[in-house]
Scaffold this active site. Structure first.
Site, PDB file in Angstrom:
ATOM      1  CB  THR A  10    -108.510 -26.029  -2.908  1.00 14.54           C
ATOM      2  OG1 THR A  10    -109.815 -25.487  -2.948  1.00 14.54           O
ATOM      3  CG2 THR A  10    -107.493 -24.913  -2.816  1.00 14.54           C
ATOM      4  CG  ASP A  11    -107.159 -31.225  -3.326  1.00 15.06           C
ATOM      5  OD1 ASP A  11    -107.295 -31.285  -4.552  1.00 15.06           O
ATOM      6  OD2 ASP A  11    -106.048 -31.101  -2.769  1.00 15.06           O
ATOM      7  CB  SER A  52    -112.156 -33.535   2.702  1.00 15.19           C
ATOM      8  OG  SER A  52    -110.865 -33.983   2.427  1.00 15.19           O
ATOM      9  NE  ARG A  53    -114.217 -31.207  -4.895  1.00 14.83           N
ATOM     10  CZ  ARG A  53    -113.774 -29.969  -4.986  1.00 14.83           C
ATOM     11  NH1 ARG A  53    -112.501 -29.743  -5.153  1.00 14.83           N
ATOM     12  NH2 ARG A  53    -114.619 -28.970  -4.934  1.00 14.83           N
ATOM     13  CB  VAL A  54    -107.843 -36.189  -1.906  1.00 17.24           C
ATOM     14  CG1 VAL A  54    -108.072 -35.816  -3.340  1.00 17.24           C
ATOM     15  CG2 VAL A  54    -107.205 -35.058  -1.153  1.00 17.24           C
TER      16      VAL A  54
END
Ligand code: ATP
Ligand code: MG
Length: 507
Positions: A340-341, A366-368
């Site tokens: 997941t991101d 939260s990567r994006v």
């Protein structure tokens, strides 16, 4: 006696009939059941059955062929199958598991087979979708760029989520995971997002409570609930997330924004483990079968932001995962984190200390999503995450120190107020302009003159004050998505006008 039978006429009739003869015998692919129990039937003689194909037994119970071995097949029964006996016939149907889909599912509560369980009658549907649809490929996606406002200020300001992102909520039992998930759905009112809430292995009373909240708050209008409660057979708890995903996909491919919550995937993995052990597959780590990773990866890959040709629809996946004693390195949590991101991590210690939602900002990421934050939020929320993380460290350290220098004291004071600022009641999601106002107030030090215990009440009242007395602020932020100088002036005025009477209030 004279008969006028003419031989040539008879032979022509016979010839015609031979020509028109079509053999109508139907070749059914059948097998027999030597063994059945716990929702799993073993079938012998069912040759050429496909993996995932629907099979039907004599008594009408549907099943899905899952374990294909050299001389037999295992089928997962979608029902109790109590009348299947030793020697019963089972027929392969040639179809892969499908569910009906339509707009009419909005506002309904259904089970893993998409059958209504809310007593409101049949759901009209003319189309169907495969329960296990393939995930969209690379070319049909584009990167996430629109915000998915969840409502809790700690998430939207520090761990922002974008439409089409996959962001799990991870935490121990009773740490507010469901609350975060349901608040996110409540906050989608008027945001043009269709929500699917999949409840797996929960108490029926908990699900009823969630549905009630949705109904009271007008969220059912844009929501579908898929539920298989704790007393459902594992064979129905296991497919529930895929059913939910199929429903969400139906809307995504019709150019709409959707979000899907799986509450929770740990219970689904446990259901799958139960099925696998009963099918006598070899157990692996934590007794899960070897393909448990694929169980969740194929699910999470179905979430996407579609490209322009596909209509720019999106499906945001928000799985919930339960941990034991905060152990994120257990099998299922690590698997889910890796596909997941990012993750929102809820901590039992914070929850018990009254910091709710109990989001541990230090290890949540939260990567994006930051690509999807609106400009106004970026303008104000640059600092708080780092500040809060530093504060947590400093606070632990400060417990031992007797006299602290002024700078450290100030940092501690600010940190305490920031933490107070991120506290939020359940079912009270905040709009993005309210969040911008709140964070702006905190980072600019307007809360420093208040006592820590006054902060939460002050902010609640300040937000009301801004909405009623400075509506221009919200209008500007909503329309320009920016905290313009003009908007900032309105906000500063509101803070100034409101602080004095607040300080004069008793208690
Ligand atoms: P479970 O592991 O049982 O599924 P959970 O992690 O989903 O639990 P919730 O059911 O969401 O946790 O919340 C646990 C309790 O905490 C509930 O009684 C809920 O009302 C309360 N709660 C959750 N969030 C908040 C909040 N922000 N403020 C106050 N109370 C909260
Ligand atoms: Mg829960």
């Amino acid at each position: 006696m004279v008969t006028n039978i003419r031989p040539d006429e008879i032979s022509s009739i016979i010839r015609k009939q031979i020509e028109g003869y079509a053999p109508e015998a139907e070749a059914a692919n059948t097998g027999t059941v030597p063994q059945v129990g716990d929702g799993i039937a073993r079938i012998y003689g069912l040759n050429e059955v496909m993996a995932g194909e629907l099979v039907e037994s004599e008594d009408g119970t549907a099943g899905i062929a899952s374990n294909l071995e050299s001389d037999n097949a295992g089928a997962v029964l979608m029902g109790d199958g109590l009348t299947i006996q030793e020697g019963s016939f089972v027929k392969a149907t040639g179809k892969i598991a499908q569910i009906p889909v339509s707009e009419s599912f909005l506002g309904r509560v259904v089970n893993a087979l998409a059958q209504p369980i809310d007593g409101k009658g049949q759901v009209p549907a003319s189309e169907s979708r495969l329960v296990e649809s393939p995930a969209p490929g690379i070319i049909s996606r584009r990167s996430v760029y629109e915000p998915m406002q969840t409502g809790p200020i700690a998430i939207d300001s520090m761990i922002p989520i974008g439409r089409g992102q996959r962001e799990p909520t991870i935490g121990d039992r009773q740490t507010g995971k469901t609350a975060v998930a349901t608040d996110t759905i409540l906050n989608q009112r008027g945001q043009n997002v269709i929500c699917v809430y999949v409840a797996i292995g929960q108490k029926a009373s908990s699900v009823a409570q969630v549905v009630n909240t949705f109904e009271d708050r007008g969220a059912m209008e844009y929501t579908i609930v898929v539920s298989e409660t704790a007393d459902s057979p594992a064979t129905l708890q296991y497919p529930a997330p895929y059913t939910g995903a199929a429903l969400a996909e139906y809307f995504m491919y019709r150019k709409q924004h959707t979000s899907i919550t799986y509450d929770d995937l740990s219970k689904q993995a446990q259901a799958y483990r139960q099925m696998s052990l009963l099918s006598r597959r070899p157990p692996g780590r934590e007794a899960y079968p070897g393909d448990v990773f694929y169980l969740h990866s194929r699910l999470s890959e179905r979430a996407a932001k579609s490209n322009a040709q596909l209509g720019e629809g999106s499906m945001t996946a928000l799985p919930v995962v339960e941990t034991q004693a905060g152990d994120v390195s257990a099998y299922i949590p690590t698997n889910v984190i890796s596909i997941t991101d990012g993750q929102i991590f809820l901590s039992a210690d914070l929850f018990n200390a009254g910091i709710r939602p109990a989001i541990n900002v230090g290890i949540s990421v939260s990567r994006v999503g930051s690509a999807a934050q609106i400009k106004a939020m970026k303008q104000v929320a640059g600092k708080p995450k780092l500040e809060l993380a530093q504060f947590a460290e400093l606070e632990a350290f400060a417990q031992f120190a007797s006299d602290l220098d002024k700078a450290t004291q100030n940092q501690l004071a600010r940190g305490q107020r920031s933490r107070e600022l991120s506290k939020q009641s359940q079912s009270a999601p905040l709009s993005v302009e309210e969040q911008v106002a709140t964070v702006h107030t905190g980072v600019n030090g307007y809360l420093d003159i208040l006592k820590v215990e006054q902060v939460k009440r002050f902010l609640v009242q300040l937000r009301e004050y801004v909405i009623t007395n400075k509506p221009q602020f919200g209008e500007i932020v909503r329309s320009t998505k920016t905290l313009t100088e003009e908007a900032e002036t309105y906000l500063k005025e509101a803070i100034k006008e409101y602080t004095e009477p607040f300080l004069l209030q008793k208690n």
